[in-house]
Design a protein around this motif. Structure first.
Motif, mmCIF file in Angstrom:
data_model
loop_
_atom_site.group_PDB
_atom_site.id
_atom_site.type_symbol
_atom_site.label_atom_id
_atom_site.label_comp_id
_atom_site.label_asym_id
_atom_site.label_seq_id
_atom_site.Cartn_x
_atom_site.Cartn_y
_atom_site.Cartn_z
ATOM 1 N N ASN A 88 33.027 -25.663 -25.662
ATOM 2 C CA ASN A 88 32.904 -26.416 -23.863
ATOM 3 C C ASN A 88 34.189 -25.222 -23.810
ATOM 4 O O ASN A 88 34.938 -24.913 -24.632
ATOM 5 C CB ASN A 88 33.603 -27.274 -24.198
ATOM 6 N N PHE A 144 34.424 -29.444 -28.010
ATOM 7 C CA PHE A 144 34.878 -30.076 -26.893
ATOM 8 C C PHE A 144 36.282 -30.395 -26.784
ATOM 9 O O PHE A 144 36.756 -31.754 -28.340
ATOM 10 C CB PHE A 144 34.127 -31.851 -26.130
ATOM 11 N N TYR A 163 34.089 -31.164 -12.719
ATOM 12 C CA TYR A 163 34.122 -30.232 -11.944
ATOM 13 C C TYR A 163 34.142 -29.947 -10.155
ATOM 14 O O TYR A 163 34.365 -29.429 -9.661
ATOM 15 C CB TYR A 163 32.836 -28.774 -12.493
ATOM 16 N N ALA A 215 29.467 -35.534 -22.413
ATOM 17 C CA ALA A 215 29.546 -35.009 -23.847
ATOM 18 C C ALA A 215 30.377 -34.944 -25.033
ATOM 19 O O ALA A 215 30.262 -35.781 -26.190
ATOM 20 C CB ALA A 215 28.692 -33.553 -23.952
ATOM 21 N N ALA A 216 31.540 -34.834 -24.309
ATOM 22 C CA ALA A 216 33.431 -34.786 -25.591
ATOM 23 C C ALA A 216 33.072 -36.339 -25.222
ATOM 24 O O ALA A 216 33.969 -36.310 -26.878
ATOM 25 C CB ALA A 216 33.970 -34.235 -24.461
ATOM 26 N N ASN A 260 36.734 -32.765 -30.285
ATOM 27 C CA ASN A 260 35.521 -33.693 -30.871
ATOM 28 C C ASN A 260 33.919 -32.909 -31.230
ATOM 29 O O ASN A 260 34.047 -32.298 -29.721
ATOM 30 C CB ASN A 260 34.801 -34.860 -31.206
ATOM 31 N N LYS A 303 19.094 -35.517 -30.836
ATOM 32 C CA LYS A 303 20.374 -36.218 -30.529
ATOM 33 C C LYS A 303 20.586 -36.885 -32.841
ATOM 34 O O LYS A 303 19.269 -37.326 -32.938
ATOM 35 C CB LYS A 303 20.434 -38.048 -30.218
ATOM 36 N N VAL A 322 30.149 -32.828 -31.114
ATOM 37 C CA VAL A 322 29.259 -33.412 -30.733
ATOM 38 C C VAL A 322 27.461 -32.293 -31.020
ATOM 39 O O VAL A 322 27.266 -31.029 -31.360
ATOM 40 C CB VAL A 322 28.659 -32.902 -29.554
#
Lengths: 198, 529
Positions: free
Chosen positions: A77, A175, B155, B239-240, A116, A49, A118
């Motif tokens: 994604n 994402f 999901y 994560a989004a 956005n 991170k 990551v």
């Protein structure tokens, strides 16, 4: 029964009360793990991170004697209808020197989408030494249908970086932002709707 | 002593009809309901397992669709863990604890009733999703019993919300059961029974109850986070939105690892009751057993990430979790050596409970050794998510936990019903079960080491033979349990009368009570010297 009553050191309601307190505390602890996990990762730099925006008041010293190779990766994604790639695959930089590189993103769908990005740095231990002064990942990015945008990142590799690390990979994943989930649901674009479709 | 109890026996106000069960506050009735519930779930979970093994009998797709196969593995795991092993242990605790510590009943009988009756609701919800799936109304939970995000969040099928609510109910039930156990043990021990004089089964349940109270709320927390991620726009694991799916695994396994000890510590207590009885010797190293149980419970909180070696942990983390996991082998080894020392030079006889206990010691230790292999971080990269892991946890949960439950049922059934079970059929059940369990699970070690991943409906050709052997073992194992059911029903209905002591070498307050045990256990507390 009377013998037992005398023997009791703690009565049932007290025991129940105390144990319920533990139950509530542990339920809270489960949720407390969320911020604790972030703090732990920030402090140790584990999990790759990267930190938030870094502002340098004085320019850091540049270590001309050393070169670190930075590899750039881009991924989407699975349900993200964009194209996204770095303008160059890698760059070699001196630690301490501010460097700017560009990513290019293009919305290939027929709708305006907020995304956005990551970031993640590998090896994880290098994350704390990879400091971004400017990044498209700090804010949400909106692309209109068909729009293409250059997305710059400015970073400095801290000269304190361990000698053992000579290569760092910087990866971004775009994402679909939760902001626009609602509108896109009809379009079969979000992960959830794709799953339902399947 | 007996005279007093028997005199009182005549005044039992046993309610009649369905109300006896619905409104029961009696530890024996509730214990029986827990055990029958677990037995029913055992057959349902077992039927799912047989479907899985039938599909895996040959490579290629045979019977079920891959999507349905995923639902089978998920529900099999959830039912066996939460619907069989845990309720069966709570049922045994309900039956045995008051009798073993000289109490009339559990300390909180109404809560006891509630904690049982939440379970049919919880599993009704979970199984409803399976029924709906069979009716073609969407999928049942299909993400494995570990319900990793994002499989269960982003999901997850719509029925995931059924699953979440079901887990909430199970959690409430377990927590109430645990509070009851602790209150009973702390307050209702017979005069003179100090903590270090309690039977080991009571000790192991005492510690298990604390584990339940500490980790079931964390499980409730993690499913609550899933619920809000799915329905209320939070991003704990997304994560989004700034969340992290790996964090799901941390929170889940913080619950999940103590959970595996919740499923084995009471088993240790059962084996520690049975082995001395049929060795006609007192348990070797009583206090070391207590301390070993407590150390295992403590260590269970600091080893969780050994389930996650392949998530990209730094080396320091892998080493910490590897070494702390290895430490658990020490108190577990203490227990195994104590059991063997108890048998050493004892006057052994091999009635069915003893057979199951000895099989437990041997086979559980094997499961423990494969656990040690898995905890070696570099080796785990090879074993992770293969059939080797499946072999490992079935050795500790089937030939471990489930064998101990069967041993306990044979051991205490004469006390519960007043009748001896059919020893011949019991032994037949044992040998069929023991041999078929090994035919079923042993080959899984090899296919796992050779690289067959778990939770897949199809596999490469070279794994075919071992899978066929395992499937044959599975069907023999499954149908052997019908003998168990028959033996239990036959024993409940009648048979040779059991003596109060039941077994020649039996010790403990429960064997001072008449057989069958009276409706209310010790109405006057016995004095323990």
């Amino acid at each position: 029964m009377s013998v037992q009553t005398k023997k009791q050191t703690t009565d049932n309601p007290k025991i129940i009360g105390r144990l319920l307190l533990v139950v509530v505390a542990m339920f809270g602890f489960g949720f407390a793990l969320v911020p604790l996990y972030d703090v732990f990762c920030d402090v140790t730099g584990l999990n790759g991170k990267t930190g938030d925006k870094v502002n340098f008041e004085t320019a850091p010293t540049v270590d001309e004697s050393r070169l670190v190779k930075i590899t750039f990766l881009a991924s989407l994604n699975e349900s993200m209808p964009w194209e996204f790639k770095p303008q160059q695959n890698f760059i070699e930089v001196h630690p301490g020197k501010p460097t700017t590189i560009n990513y290019i993103a293009k919305n290939i769908s027929s709708k305006s989408i907020v995304g956005n990005a990551v970031p993640s740095v590998s090896p994880g231990l290098a994350a704390a030494y990879f400091q971004k002064t400017e990044c498209f990942c700090f804010t949400q990015q909106e692309l209109k249908a068909g729009e293409e945008k250059i997305m710059p990142v400015t970073f400095i590799v801290d000269s304190e970086l361990s000698d053992e690390i000579n290569e760092i990979a910087l990866s971004y994943t775009f994402f679909i932002s939760k902001q626009n989930n609602e509108d896109l649901a009809d379009n079969n674009l979000t992960a959830k709707s794709i799953n339902t479709f399947k | 002593m007996n005279a007093v109890v028997e005199e009182h026996h005549d005044h039992d106000h046993k309610p009649t009809g369905i109300g006896r069960w619905l409104f029961s506050t009696n530890h024996k009735d509730i214990g029986s309901m827990y055990l029958w519930f677990a037995f029913t779930m055992f057959f349902i979970g077992g039927a799912l397992a047989l479907l899985i093994r039938a599909e895996l009998f040959q490579p290629g797709m045979q019977i079920v669709e891959p999507e349905f196969f995923n639902q089978l593995t998920t529900l099999h795991g959830l039912i066996m863990v939460f619907g069989v092993i845990m309720p069966a242990f709570v049922g045994l605790a309900n039956w045995q604890l008051p009798m073993m510590i000289g109490a009339p009943d559990m300390a909180l009988p109404r809560m006891n009733n509630w904690s049982f009756w939440l379970l049919p609701g919880a599993f009704g919800l979970l199984l409803a999703s399976l029924v709906m799936s069979l009716m073609g109304l969407g999928s049942a939970p299909n993400f494995g019993w570990t319900f990793y995000a994002p499989l269960s969040t982003t999901y997850g099928p719509d029925s995931t919300d059924y699953f979440i609510f079901s887990v909430h109910l199970m959690g409430i039930s377990s927590v109430m059961g645990a509070i009851n156990v602790i209150a009973t043990i702390m307050n209702l021990r017979a005069p003179g029974m100090t903590y270090m004089k309690m039977p080991i089964f009571v000790w192991t349940w005492f510690i298990t109850a604390y584990l339940l109270i500490a980790v079931m709320p964390v499980l409730a927390g993690v499913v609550t986070m899933m619920l809000t991620d799915r329905n209320f726009g939070t991003s704990f694991f997304d994560a989004a939105g700034g969340g992290d799916p790996v964090m799901f695994q941390h929170v889940f396994w913080f619950f999940g690892h103590p959970e595996v000890y919740i499923m084995i510590l009471p088993a240790f207590g059962i084996i520690s009751s049975i082995v001395p009885t049929f060795s006609r010797k007192p348990l070797f190293g009583y206090s070391s057993m207590v301390y070993a149980t407590a150390s295992i419970a403590f260590l269970s909180f600091i080893v969780w990430a050994h389930h996650m070696f392949t998530t990209g942990m730094p080396v320091a983390g892998e080493l910490f979790f590897m070494y702390s996991t290895m430490l658990i082998a020490i108190p577990t080894g203490v227990k195994v050596f104590n059991w063997i020392s108890t048998m050493w030079r004892g006057a052994l006889t091999f009635e069915t409970p003893m057979l199951f206990a000895i099989a437990f010691i041997f086979l559980f230790t094997m499961g423990g050794f494969t656990g040690l292999m898995l905890c070696i971080a570099p080796a785990d990269f090879q074993y992770h998510d293969t059939y080797f892991v499946v072999a490992h946890f079935h050795y500790v949960l089937v030939t471990g936990a489930a064998f101990s439950i069967m041993a306990a049922v044979y051991f205490w059934l004469p006390k519960w019903t007043g009748n001896m079970y059919d020893e011949k059929l019991g032994k037949l059940h044992f040998w069929l079960t023991c041999i078929s369990a090994n035919v079923l699970f042993f080959p899984m070690h090899f296919i796992g080491l050779a690289g067959m991943p778990r939770r897949i409906p199809d596999y490469a050709l070279q794994f075919a033979e071992f899978n066929q052997i395992a499937s044959v073992g599975a069907f023999v194992f499954g149908f052997s349990q019908l003998i168990f059911l028959y033996v239990v029903i036959k024993c409940v209905r009648g048979g040779e009368k059991a003596t109060d002591k039941v077994w020649e070498g039996a010790h403990g307050l429960e064997f001072d009570l008449p057989s069958p045990a009276p409706f209310h256990s010790y109405t006057t507390p016995p004095v323990v010297k």
